[in-house]
Enzyme design. Structure first.
Site, PDB file in Angstrom:
ATOM      1  CG  ASP A  98      -1.923   1.091   1.267  1.00 10.13           C
ATOM      2  OD1 ASP A  98      -2.030   1.810   0.257  1.00 10.13           O
ATOM      3  OD2 ASP A  98      -2.628   1.230   2.279  1.00 10.13           O
ATOM      4  CB  SER A  99       0.494   4.566  -1.512  1.00  9.79           C
ATOM      5  OG  SER A  99      -0.707   5.035  -0.920  1.00  9.79           O
ATOM      6  N   GLY A 108      -1.195   5.906   2.164  1.00 11.12           N
ATOM      7  CA  GLY A 108      -2.211   6.940   2.259  1.00 11.12           C
ATOM      8  C   GLY A 108      -3.237   6.678   3.337  1.00 11.12           C
ATOM      9  CG  PHE A 109      -6.109   3.245   5.404  1.00 11.04           C
ATOM     10  CD1 PHE A 109      -7.428   3.682   5.403  1.00 11.04           C
ATOM     11  CD2 PHE A 109      -5.688   2.435   6.441  1.00 11.04           C
ATOM     12  CE1 PHE A 109      -8.307   3.309   6.408  1.00 11.04           C
ATOM     13  CE2 PHE A 109      -6.559   2.053   7.455  1.00 11.04           C
ATOM     14  CZ  PHE A 109      -7.869   2.496   7.432  1.00 11.04           C
ATOM     15  CG  HIS A 127      -8.697 -21.637  12.090  1.00 10.87           C
ATOM     16  ND1 HIS A 127      -9.232 -22.732  11.463  1.00 10.87           N
ATOM     17  CD2 HIS A 127      -9.715 -20.736  12.219  1.00 10.87           C
ATOM     18  CE1 HIS A 127     -10.514 -22.511  11.222  1.00 10.87           C
ATOM     19  NE2 HIS A 127     -10.828 -21.305  11.678  1.00 10.87           N
ATOM     20  CG  ASP A 153      -5.611  -5.717   2.062  1.00  7.72           C
ATOM     21  OD1 ASP A 153      -5.203  -5.255   3.148  1.00  7.72           O
ATOM     22  OD2 ASP A 153      -6.221  -5.023   1.219  1.00  7.72           O
ATOM     23  CG  ASP A 207      -5.155   6.540  -2.034  1.00 11.68           C
ATOM     24  OD1 ASP A 207      -4.168   6.230  -1.321  1.00 11.68           O
ATOM     25  OD2 ASP A 207      -6.263   6.004  -1.883  1.00 11.68           O
TER      26      ASP A 207
END
Length: 376
Positions: free
Chosen positions: A92-93, A95-96, A340, A271, A146
């Site tokens: 991921d970049s 950004g989140f 699991h 994911d 983003d």
């Protein structure tokens, strides 16, 4: 990277395919275990390969940039060598994480400045240095920088946010085209389709991203506070607008039900931290429903953890034993539950693929949802 669609369900938008990278093949639909800082919490890579049967894992640019840092990753020869994982990696970049973790952040057309959640130090991401950072990390698939727009944002904020993301994407794509991989294998990038819950903005985001001719597309800004029904509505809108010969990645989603509903709407890649995070807290996802292993009802249940499960954990340990480990506070409980849950998620998408290939996915999905979402 190359994507080949190999089958399509006649009664839904579900499809099966194969993504080919220099680190191996990925059979879609696929779930990708999250290895935020260079490890999937509590699970050996050996078990990810042999028991979970993971084909690709994630790393996170924000976290890896802060720790261990780019100098260490470059000296190690990239994240694959650093963490001893020879399969594909997606990053991921960040950004989140800037959106969710940074106590102080500022977004401008130039980029984003933020405060480290570790020590409060200040940093900045621009589209250009974000490409450079992900080149150093060395992921097979990189996400474009983003802004993750909140799910409850009004249209005006979502419009401003999308304009920012579009400008960043154009600069990210140019920097990507102007630079080369560092470690002798190819890399690709996915634009992230934003637009919150507004159909006009989502359409605009797709139109803009598709013009760049990327090798795959991510759908972001969902499962961030909007109703689940809105998420499904946006998927029904966005997926048919994306190129049929490119993979589609729904970021940060989700529950087993979300996976099946996403697959039915044309998503190829998923994911989420849920299988490991919830597993560490005693929640198991199984073919017979959702179990809280801290509940006293399991104390003398000597049946397998998941009688229909496909993993070593399912075949070897009982509900009573796992309940005992959680009550005793043993770290082994979190390890077994995480393994699991990941094995179940991967088994779920593999089984979905089999039914897509057989042409009966839609009917199988409807019957399976009731079974796996029951709380026991």
């Amino acid at each position: 990277m190359k994507f080949t669609k190999t089958a399509a369900d006649p009664h839904s938008a579900a499809r099966a395919g194969v993504i080919e990278t220099d680190h191996g093949r990925i059979h879609t639909p696929i779930f990708m275990p999250v290895g935020t800082v260079g490890s999937v919490k509590g699970v050996y890579h050996r078990d990810l390969r042999e028991d979970v049967r993971a084909e690709i894992i994630l790393g996170n640019t924000y976290h890896l940039y802060l720790r261990p840092g780019l100098d260490t990753l470059r000296a190690a020869g990239g994240l694959h060598r650093f963490e001893a994982w020879d399969g594909p990696i997606l990053t991921d970049s960040g950004g989140f994480q800037v959106f969710s973790l940074s106590p102080i952040r500022k977004l401008t057309p130039e980029g984003c400045t933020f405060q480290s959640h570790i020590d409060g130090s200040r940093h900045s991401f621009t589209p250009e240095n974000n490409v450079d950072t992900q080149r150093i990390i060395g992921a097979d698939i990189m996400m474009a920088l983003d802004e993750c727009c909140p799910g409850d944002a009004d249209h005006a904020y979502a419009r401003k946010s999308l304009n920012l993301t579009k400008g960043w994407l154009e600069r990210f794509a140019k920097r990507f085209a102007d630079t080369e991989p560092l470690y002798g294998y190819s890399q690709t990038y996915f634009p992230i389709i934003q637009g919150c819950v507004y159909p006009d903005l989502r359409r605009e985001a797709v139109d803009h991203a598709v013009q760049l001719g990327a090798e795959g597309y991510a759908i972001g800004g969902l499962a961030v506070g909007e109703p689940t029904e809105k998420m499904y509505e946006m998927l029904e809108l966005v997926c048919p607008l994306l190129p049929d010969d490119r993979p589609r990645y729904l970021m940060g989603v989700g529950t087993p039900a979300n996976l099946l509903e996403g697959i039915a709407r044309g998503v190829d890649m998923f994911d989420c931290v849920m299988p490991t995070r919830n597993g560490r807290n005693g929640m198991l996802f199984t073919w017979d429903g959702i179990l809280n292993m801290r509940n006293a009802k399991w104390a003398e249940d000597f049946s397998p953890i998941d009688p229909d499960g496909a993993s070593f954990v399912d075949r070897t340990y009982t509900k009573a034993y796992l309940h005992h480990l959680f009550i005793a506070g043993e770290m082994f409980a979190a390890m077994l539950a995480s393994e699991h849950n990941l094995a179940f998620y991967l088994d779920l998408v593999r089984t979905a693929r089999e039914h897509i290939e057989a042409g009966d996915f839609a009917a199988w999905k409807d019957a399976t949802l009731e079974r796996i979402t029951t709380r026991r």
